[in-house]
Design an enzyme around this catalytic site. Structure first.
Site, PDB file in Angstrom:
ATOM      1  N   LYS A 265      28.682  43.965  39.367  1.00  7.09           N
ATOM      2  CA  LYS A 265      30.079  44.416  40.323  1.00  7.09           C
ATOM      3  C   LYS A 265      31.087  44.956  39.205  1.00  7.09           C
ATOM      4  O   LYS A 265      31.643  44.027  38.384  1.00  7.09           O
ATOM      5  CB  LYS A 265      30.826  43.455  40.968  1.00  7.09           C
ATOM      6  CG  LYS A 265      31.328  43.811  42.436  1.00  7.09           C
ATOM      7  CD  LYS A 265      32.559  44.517  42.156  1.00  7.09           C
ATOM      8  CE  LYS A 265      33.855  43.670  41.477  1.00  7.09           C
ATOM      9  NZ  LYS A 265      35.046  44.717  41.328  1.00  7.09           N
TER      10      LYS A 265
ATOM     11  N   GLY B  29      37.072  38.706  32.839  1.00  3.56           N
ATOM     12  CA  GLY B  29      38.271  39.097  33.537  1.00  3.56           C
ATOM     13  C   GLY B  29      39.446  38.254  33.378  1.00  3.56           C
ATOM     14  O   GLY B  29      39.381  37.393  32.255  1.00  3.56           O
ATOM     15  N   SER B  30      40.507  37.957  34.170  1.00  3.62           N
ATOM     16  CA  SER B  30      41.738  37.417  34.063  1.00  3.62           C
ATOM     17  C   SER B  30      41.309  36.027  34.299  1.00  3.62           C
ATOM     18  O   SER B  30      40.427  35.421  34.830  1.00  3.62           O
ATOM     19  CB  SER B  30      42.611  37.857  34.865  1.00  3.62           C
ATOM     20  OG  SER B  30      42.418  37.774  36.211  1.00  3.62           O
ATOM     21  N   THR B  31      42.491  35.070  33.623  1.00  8.92           N
ATOM     22  CA  THR B  31      42.302  33.739  33.908  1.00  8.92           C
ATOM     23  C   THR B  31      42.375  33.304  35.348  1.00  8.92           C
ATOM     24  O   THR B  31      41.883  32.566  35.779  1.00  8.92           O
ATOM     25  CB  THR B  31      43.203  33.171  32.868  1.00  8.92           C
ATOM     26  OG1 THR B  31      42.774  33.480  31.607  1.00  8.92           O
ATOM     27  CG2 THR B  31      43.180  31.442  33.111  1.00  8.92           C
ATOM     28  N   ARG B  32      43.539  34.358  35.876  1.00 10.27           N
ATOM     29  CA  ARG B  32      43.550  34.064  37.349  1.00 10.27           C
ATOM     30  C   ARG B  32      42.430  34.084  38.112  1.00 10.27           C
ATOM     31  O   ARG B  32      42.056  33.286  39.242  1.00 10.27           O
ATOM     32  CB  ARG B  32      44.790  34.969  37.850  1.00 10.27           C
ATOM     33  CG  ARG B  32      44.971  34.904  39.310  1.00 10.27           C
ATOM     34  CD  ARG B  32      45.990  36.007  39.804  1.00 10.27           C
ATOM     35  NE  ARG B  32      45.435  37.250  39.604  1.00 10.27           N
ATOM     36  CZ  ARG B  32      44.653  37.899  40.696  1.00 10.27           C
ATOM     37  NH1 ARG B  32      44.468  36.988  41.716  1.00 10.27           N
ATOM     38  NH2 ARG B  32      44.067  39.071  40.708  1.00 10.27           N
TER      39      ARG B  32
ATOM     40  N   GLY C 110      39.202  33.979  37.030  1.00 19.96           N
ATOM     41  CA  GLY C 110      38.307  32.899  36.536  1.00 19.96           C
ATOM     42  C   GLY C 110      38.596  31.759  37.389  1.00 19.96           C
ATOM     43  O   GLY C 110      37.480  31.179  37.643  1.00 19.96           O
TER      44      GLY C 110
ATOM     45  N   GLU D  68      34.498  34.332  30.829  1.00 16.15           N
ATOM     46  CA  GLU D  68      35.390  34.976  29.570  1.00 16.15           C
ATOM     47  C   GLU D  68      36.437  35.404  29.929  1.00 16.15           C
ATOM     48  O   GLU D  68      36.833  36.651  30.827  1.00 16.15           O
ATOM     49  CB  GLU D  68      34.352  36.156  29.042  1.00 16.15           C
ATOM     50  CG  GLU D  68      32.912  35.879  28.836  1.00 16.15           C
ATOM     51  CD  GLU D  68      32.578  34.842  27.911  1.00 16.15           C
ATOM     52  OE1 GLU D  68      33.488  34.716  27.100  1.00 16.15           O
ATOM     53  OE2 GLU D  68      31.305  34.281  27.737  1.00 16.15           O
TER      54      GLU D  68
ATOM     55  N   CYS E 254      41.197  41.888  25.326  1.00 15.18           N
ATOM     56  CA  CYS E 254      41.499  40.522  25.304  1.00 15.18           C
ATOM     57  C   CYS E 254      41.807  39.740  24.043  1.00 15.18           C
ATOM     58  O   CYS E 254      42.489  38.805  24.016  1.00 15.18           O
ATOM     59  CB  CYS E 254      39.984  39.891  25.961  1.00 15.18           C
ATOM     60  SG  CYS E 254      38.529  40.303  25.161  1.00 15.18           S
TER      61      CYS E 254
ATOM     62  N   GLU F 250      49.994  37.039  28.866  1.00 14.84           N
ATOM     63  CA  GLU F 250      48.929  38.194  28.504  1.00 14.84           C
ATOM     64  C   GLU F 250      49.511  39.454  28.949  1.00 14.84           C
ATOM     65  O   GLU F 250      49.676  39.619  30.225  1.00 14.84           O
ATOM     66  CB  GLU F 250      47.539  38.115  28.788  1.00 14.84           C
ATOM     67  CG  GLU F 250      46.636  39.062  28.088  1.00 14.84           C
ATOM     68  CD  GLU F 250      45.196  38.963  28.760  1.00 14.84           C
ATOM     69  OE1 GLU F 250      45.056  38.678  29.983  1.00 14.84           O
ATOM     70  OE2 GLU F 250      44.339  39.067  28.026  1.00 14.84           O
TER      71      GLU F 250
END
Ligand code: NAD
Length: 495
Positions: free
Chosen positions: A188, A241-244, A246, A264, A299, A398
């Site tokens: 995706k 992608g983003s920590t949010r 993740g 990641e 990143c 970030e």
């Protein structure tokens, strides 16, 4: 490369935004599309299939069938190697087309799509192809009465969900080890940059990858992404992608089938410069080059620079001379170093952080403004803040844009404490000519990769990933096979 008229080539492109499922291009089942917008000028490039749960279901079932009947998983490693090597060759053969798609879709300079993104993608696929018939399994040192084999088996169906900043490279970091190990994949891509992933699937098929082994479903995160991460027939998610988001991946796994989740995620990497380093000019040039590469949308961008008080004024002066050299330009111009931010939302986010830095009292030393507004695209000047404190929003969050924060320190202990005082731990760097200090600080920095007296080295042979909220998995290197294989023990009784 200078002789290529990229604008003319872009105008002549015929784009196909349909999904790729079971070896074929297909429209979304509901017939819906979304507009793929180019950050170069804000224009819509093509309608792209808006994949939703039903499309994900079709792709996962196709991948599942392909896995279960062994059309790829049970091929000899040497046969999988051949197909993937051919895939890598085809990627290189299509380098100009792929580079152009990447630049039009996400805004990076064509120079770098061509010299970095395409070759890195091909190298990644070729490297895992080469590796797969050279890795051995294990026999345990058991008593003589039995034999214990420790083998790795492909996991099954892998859901790969990737971001837009390096669309092809991020996809290849999942595809390389997952396909080489014998898995089937549903990819995706980001809704902001779906075009190259779709072409990669066609090239893989052309290389001889059987139908259904590699599927691509474009769509929004909360629709296609969520459906993939929740799907009960997906065995593992490789997410970048983003920590949010993740965090959500872990929730989806908990709510569905406890699929493996390899995250990641984001970063806020520290670049620590001591006064004993013998070439401060090089350190300053390196931080500018690494920070402004890919418009700061990396990143691992070294967005927090910790500089010793005694050299900080000179250091900032050099960085502010370097920064404007990365002048925003037309990404289709072969001389451009700094391209467009991926979209209008990202532009507004970055400008919001620049405002926040100023209102929290940081000193704007370079840049800070939007650029090339006439183009209709999303450009920001390379920006440097001095006098930043590690507690400011621009030092904690970030930004994912060309914004560098300089933070001053007095002692080594203070520098290490501030560098580690972050939710993230992706990369870090220490600059010192004192070998003891360089080793000591490298060891103390809590990050998945630490650079000493440089920031640019990178290779498929080394793992890439983070400590803390920068994630858990490791992409690249042989360690990536750990993510896409299950470890099996087989006991055999010896009479
Ligand atoms: P993002 O998290 O917004 O999106 C990443 C992917 O997840 C996209 O394909 C998106 O469609 C999908 N997604 C979004 N919401 C979802 C949901 N609710 N369910 C399922 N899928 C969902 O990140 P982004 O803005 O595309 O990329 C930037 C981020 O990626 C930055 O934080 C950056 O640091 C990180 N990144 C990390 C690495 C690494 O290796 N650690 C590499 C590149 C980028």
């Amino acid at each position: 490369m200078n002789s290529i008229d990229w604008t003319a080539r872009a105008a002549a492109l015929q784009l196909d935004g349909r999904a790729f499922i079971g070896g074929q291009r297909v429209a979304a089942l509901a017939g819906e599309t979304f507009g793929c917008v180019s950050p170069l000028d804000g224009r819509t490039l093509a309608p792209v299939a808006r994949g939703q749960a039903a499309d994900i279901d079709a792709a996962v079932l196709s991948a599942r069938r392909a896995f279960d009947d062994g059309r790829w998983a049970r091929k000899a490693p040497a046969q999988r190697k051949k197909v993937l090597q051919r895939f890598a060759e085809l990627i290189l053969g299509a380098k100009e087309e792929l580079a152009l798609l990447e630049t039009l879709d996400m805004g990076k300079p064509i120079k770098y799509s061509l010299s970095v993104d395409v070759p890195s993608t091909a190298r990644c696929i070729a490297w895992y192809a080469e590796a797969v018939d050279k890795v051995y399994d294990e026999i345990a040192p058991t008593p003589h009465s039995a034999l214990a084999l420790i083998t790795r088996e492909p996991m099954g169906v892998i859901g790969a969900i990737v971001p837009w900043n390096y669309p092809m490279i991020m996809a290849s970091w999942k595809l390389g080890p997952a396909l080489a190990a014998g898995n089937s994949v549903v990819l995706k891509p980001s809704e902001k940059s779906p075009l190259t992933a779709l072409r990669l699937a066609e090239l893989a098929l052309q290389a001889g990858l059987p139908d259904g082994v590699f599927n691509v479903v474009p769509g929004y995160g909360h629709e296609a992404g969520e459906a993939l991460a929740l799907h009960p027939q997906v065995d593992a998610i490789g997410f970048t992608g983003s920590t949010r988001v993740g965090r959500k991946m872990l929730e989806y796994a908990g709510r569905s089938n406890l699929k493996r989740v390899y995250n990641e995620l984001g970063g806020k990497s520290a670049f620590v410069v001591f006064p004993d380093f013998d070439d401060l000019q090089r350190a300053a040039q390196t931080v500018a080059g690494s920070m402004f590469f890919n418009q700061g949308e990396s990143c691992n961008a070294p967005s927090r620079v910790f500089v010793h008080d005694s050299i900080a004024d000179d250091f900032v002066k050099t960085v502010t001379v370097e920064a404007p050299k990365y002048r925003p330009g037309d990404p289709l111009d072969a001389g451009t170093e700094l391209g467009a931010l991926v979209d209008d939302t990202q532009l507004r986010t970055v400008m919001g952080y620049i405002d926040a830095g100023q209102s929290e009292g940081a000193r704007l030393a370079a840049g800070g403004r939007q650029a090339r507004q006439d183009s209709g695209g999303y450009f920001v000047e390379p920006t440097v803040f001095d006098g930043v404190s590690n507690t400011m929003k621009i030092a904690r969050e970030e930004i994912f844009g060309p914004v560098l924060s300089v933070i001053r320190f007095k002692t080594e202990e203070e520098a290490v404490a501030m560098a580690n005082d972050s939710a993230y731990g992706l990369q870090a760097s220490v600059w010192s000519s004192n070998i003891n200090r360089a080793h000591r600080v490298a060891r103390a920095l809590r990050a998945g990769t630490v650079h000493v007296n440089q920031y640019d080295e990178d290779d498929i042979t080394v793992p890439f990933g983070g400590f803390k909220q920068s994630g858990n998995g490791r992409d690249k290197s042989l360690h990536a096979f750990d993510k896409y294989t299950e470890l099996k023990t087989t006991w055999i009784r010896l009479d």
